[in-house]
Design a protein around this motif. Structure first.
Motif, PDB file in Angstrom:
ATOM      1  N   ARG A  33     -36.536  -9.797  -2.852  1.00 29.91           N
ATOM      2  CA  ARG A  33     -35.217  -9.648  -3.464  1.00 29.91           C
ATOM      3  C   ARG A  33     -35.074 -10.447  -4.751  1.00 29.91           C
ATOM      4  O   ARG A  33     -34.329 -10.073  -5.642  1.00 29.91           O
ATOM      5  CB  ARG A  33     -34.131 -10.102  -2.481  1.00 29.91           C
ATOM      6  CG  ARG A  33     -33.964  -9.217  -1.271  1.00 29.91           C
ATOM      7  CD  ARG A  33     -32.887  -9.764  -0.347  1.00 29.91           C
ATOM      8  NE  ARG A  33     -33.201 -11.114   0.108  1.00 29.91           N
ATOM      9  CZ  ARG A  33     -32.375 -11.888   0.819  1.00 29.91           C
ATOM     10  NH1 ARG A  33     -31.172 -11.443   1.123  1.00 29.91           N
ATOM     11  NH2 ARG A  33     -32.746 -13.083   1.210  1.00 29.91           N
ATOM     12  N   ASP A  59     -34.350  -5.195  -1.735  1.00 28.35           N
ATOM     13  CA  ASP A  59     -33.882  -5.752  -0.478  1.00 28.35           C
ATOM     14  C   ASP A  59     -34.319  -4.813   0.633  1.00 28.35           C
ATOM     15  O   ASP A  59     -33.767  -3.726   0.802  1.00 28.35           O
ATOM     16  CB  ASP A  59     -32.356  -5.886  -0.497  1.00 28.35           C
ATOM     17  CG  ASP A  59     -31.794  -6.455   0.796  1.00 28.35           C
ATOM     18  OD1 ASP A  59     -32.589  -6.742   1.724  1.00 28.35           O
ATOM     19  OD2 ASP A  59     -30.562  -6.608   0.896  1.00 28.35           O
ATOM     20  N   ALA A  62     -32.072  -2.995   3.416  1.00 29.67           N
ATOM     21  CA  ALA A  62     -31.225  -1.844   3.114  1.00 29.67           C
ATOM     22  C   ALA A  62     -31.855  -0.581   3.676  1.00 29.67           C
ATOM     23  O   ALA A  62     -33.081  -0.395   3.601  1.00 29.67           O
ATOM     24  CB  ALA A  62     -31.046  -1.698   1.602  1.00 29.67           C
ATOM     25  N   ALA A  65     -35.074   1.455   2.237  1.00 30.84           N
ATOM     26  CA  ALA A  65     -35.732   0.588   1.251  1.00 30.84           C
ATOM     27  C   ALA A  65     -37.245   0.778   1.248  1.00 30.84           C
ATOM     28  O   ALA A  65     -37.879   0.727   0.192  1.00 30.84           O
ATOM     29  CB  ALA A  65     -35.387  -0.870   1.531  1.00 30.84           C
ATOM     30  N   THR A 105     -29.134  -6.428  10.756  1.00 30.13           N
ATOM     31  CA  THR A 105     -29.936  -6.580   9.542  1.00 30.13           C
ATOM     32  C   THR A 105     -31.348  -7.044   9.890  1.00 30.13           C
ATOM     33  O   THR A 105     -32.330  -6.610   9.274  1.00 30.13           O
ATOM     34  CB  THR A 105     -29.274  -7.577   8.579  1.00 30.13           C
ATOM     35  OG1 THR A 105     -27.981  -7.092   8.215  1.00 30.13           O
ATOM     36  CG2 THR A 105     -30.108  -7.771   7.320  1.00 30.13           C
TER      37      THR A 105
END
Length: 262
Positions: A33, A59, A62, A65, A105
């Motif tokens: 990131r 990131d 996400a 990603a 997450t």
């Protein structure tokens, strides 16, 4: 010159992989990131080892990603010979008391992004009948860990998944290794909000990330399915589930990791 893609490359084990592979004359694709940290690392490694370094600021927690990273690599015309799925984090505390968003997450980063990247890059490796994947798990993968419940569960997935990929692909000339380090010099404890008192009272010395990486690459050269770094104590820890009844083991871990005031 082979090319390695490393996630979570801005620090800790990821940055150590980058430095070691650069010294071994791998071109690098660094993913994380922090653009500033990636640029600084890339500039240093390019100058010191005369290699090519590409950075992808992404990131990986996400949704989608992993696909975005894969498409960026394809667009630039790079072929990835070694994929190092290192990005991940943990979270300390009673599961019901911790933020749900952080737990989800963690699943997205520790599991979904790793699966996504493995699937996308593995197809090309199978077509070429060459390539390697290193998935970074933890000694936490070998047993349930109260107060680190989600982290241990995600790493158990990584261990099982990686060993299955090893068996499926070893006859094609593709190596898949699950790296299971013990406590390592990195930002893990800070991000996980791990109590300083517990970290200091465990009696375990933090292993330099560089040593973990060297052990991983040795195991990869031998085409091993997994490697536990950190010496004899960690070997005892990962083999405890074979020797102790499940409930006794989990109760013992709960007492060990229970914070003051729980």
């Amino acid at each position: 010159m082979p090319t390695a893609l490393i996630t979570g490359a801005s620090g800790g084990i990821g940055a150590a992989f980058a430095a070691e592979l650069a010294e071994r004359q791998h071109n690098l694709i660094l993913v994380a990131r922090s653009e500033a940290k990636l640029q600084q690392l890339a500039a240093r490694l390019q100058q010191e080892f005369n290699i090519l370094v590409e950075i992808i600021v992404q990131d990986l927690s996400a949704p989608g990603a992993g696909t975005a990273v894969f498409e960026a690599v394809v667009k630039k015309g790079w072929t990835v010979d070694l994929l190092v799925n290192n990005a991940g984090f943990g979270d300390y505390g009673v599961f019901a008391d911790r933020p749900l968003e952080k737990q989800l997450t963690m699943v997205q980063l520790n599991i979904v992004a790793l699966v996504e990247l493995s699937h996308l890059f593995l197809q090309g490796m199978r077509h070429r009948k060459s390539g390697s994947i290193i998935n970074v798990a933890s000694i936490a993968a070998f047993q349930p860990m109260p107060y680190l419940s989600m982290y241990a569960a995600t790493k158990a997935f990584v261990l099982s998944f990686s060993q299955s990929l090893w068996a499926e692909n070893k006859d094609l000339g593709i190596r898949v290794l699950c790296l299971c380090p013990g406590p390592t010099e990195s930002g893990f404890f800070k991000v996980a909000e791990f109590p300083t008192s517990l970290a200091s009272s465990s009696g375990q010395k933090l292993l330099p990330a560089e040593e973990v990486v060297r052990d991983a690459l040795k195991a990869l050269d031998k085409n091993e399915s997994n490697v536990v770094t950190g010496g004899f104590l960690n070997q005892i820890i990962v083999n405890m589930p074979r020797l102790m009844p499940r409930e006794l083991l989990v109760n013992s871990v709960e007492k060990l990791f229970r914070g003051k005031g729980e």
